[in-house]
Design a protein around this motif. Sequence first.
Motif, mmCIF file in Angstrom:
data_model
loop_
_atom_site.group_PDB
_atom_site.id
_atom_site.type_symbol
_atom_site.label_atom_id
_atom_site.label_comp_id
_atom_site.label_asym_id
_atom_site.label_seq_id
_atom_site.Cartn_x
_atom_site.Cartn_y
_atom_site.Cartn_z
ATOM 1 N N THR A 148 0.841 -1.193 0.000
ATOM 2 C CA THR A 148 0.000 0.000 0.000
ATOM 3 C C THR A 148 0.877 1.244 0.000
ATOM 4 O O THR A 148 1.865 1.313 0.722
ATOM 5 C CB THR A 148 -0.911 0.023 1.247
ATOM 6 N N ALA A 149 0.498 2.235 -0.800
ATOM 7 C CA ALA A 149 1.234 3.500 -0.803
ATOM 8 C C ALA A 149 0.902 4.323 0.441
ATOM 9 O O ALA A 149 1.774 4.815 1.140
ATOM 10 C CB ALA A 149 0.922 4.288 -2.070
ATOM 11 N N VAL A 150 -0.404 4.450 0.727
ATOM 12 C CA VAL A 150 -0.859 5.172 1.925
ATOM 13 C C VAL A 150 -1.860 4.287 2.652
ATOM 14 O O VAL A 150 -2.882 3.875 2.088
ATOM 15 C CB VAL A 150 -1.510 6.521 1.568
ATOM 16 N N TYR A 151 -1.586 3.991 3.919
ATOM 17 C CA TYR A 151 -2.375 3.054 4.732
ATOM 18 C C TYR A 151 -2.907 3.817 5.931
ATOM 19 O O TYR A 151 -2.134 4.355 6.729
ATOM 20 C CB TYR A 151 -1.450 1.919 5.171
ATOM 21 N N VAL A 152 -4.234 3.904 6.049
ATOM 22 C CA VAL A 152 -4.855 4.639 7.155
ATOM 23 C C VAL A 152 -5.744 3.676 7.926
ATOM 24 O O VAL A 152 -6.631 3.041 7.353
ATOM 25 C CB VAL A 152 -5.685 5.830 6.650
ATOM 26 N N GLN A 153 -5.531 3.577 9.237
ATOM 27 C CA GLN A 153 -6.250 2.604 10.065
ATOM 28 C C GLN A 153 -6.715 3.251 11.363
ATOM 29 O O GLN A 153 -5.987 4.017 11.997
ATOM 30 C CB GLN A 153 -5.346 1.411 10.372
ATOM 31 N N ASN A 154 -7.947 2.925 11.767
ATOM 32 C CA ASN A 154 -8.488 3.369 13.056
ATOM 33 C C ASN A 154 -8.301 4.869 13.277
ATOM 34 O O ASN A 154 -7.778 5.314 14.303
ATOM 35 C CB ASN A 154 -7.833 2.599 14.216
#
Length: 238
Positions: A148-154
């Motif tokens: 993933t290039a940009v990973y956003v979680q929670n």
Amino acid sequence: MATILSVVVLMWCCHIVLSFAQVHVDPLLGRDTESCMKTDASTSCRTLAYAAARAGNSTRISLSKGVHLVNQSITIQFFENVTISGVGDRSSVIQCHSDSHTGAGIKVQNGADFTLKDLSIQNCDLLCESTSRRNRSSSYDSIFLVHTAVYVQNTTNVEIDAVKFVNNPAQGLALYDTNGVVIVRNSEFTNNSIPEKNTDMHSGGGGLYIEYTYCTPGRPTNCDYKQSILQWFQSHCF
């Protein structure tokens, strides 16, 4: 083919606007010293990695025009109000290159109010955990990893505005368990695909991936989060 995407997901409101500390990043003129992180700094930081690792709450990191090389995971965790932005014509370019098997890219976790805008993101392929497994085993080793290039979680309240995801050997943008107001607008996804030689071990590729999970990525398959998720939502509803 390029895809221009505008997505708005509304789950609850109550967005609070605060003043930001301004941090500038310039790979040609900047220096990675503590002085570049001061609110009234007259000098720029040299790398995004340095600035992001030291960013406190309510920080806006502004990237100069040109290429910003990233060779590691730019990780931002446990925060409120952080923005990474470039100049208005997307000529601020985050370009990844890493010899590590874990790749390079941007990972955002466990925060509130994150904005990414006016940037181009190229050649990023950070290796992250997914919720998918190779089999029914609860073994950690059975988890599929995704590029993933940009990973956003929670993260509560996410805005991706005027960002060009291009030529990433990975998913362009992955959103796991994002909530509040989630906006992806005026953004372009072009030629984001995992190399064929890697598809037997890892997955990824495509423009935008969104998942609301039962088990947080990387957790065992026998997790039971019903009560903890309820408590999390209650504690984050302002």
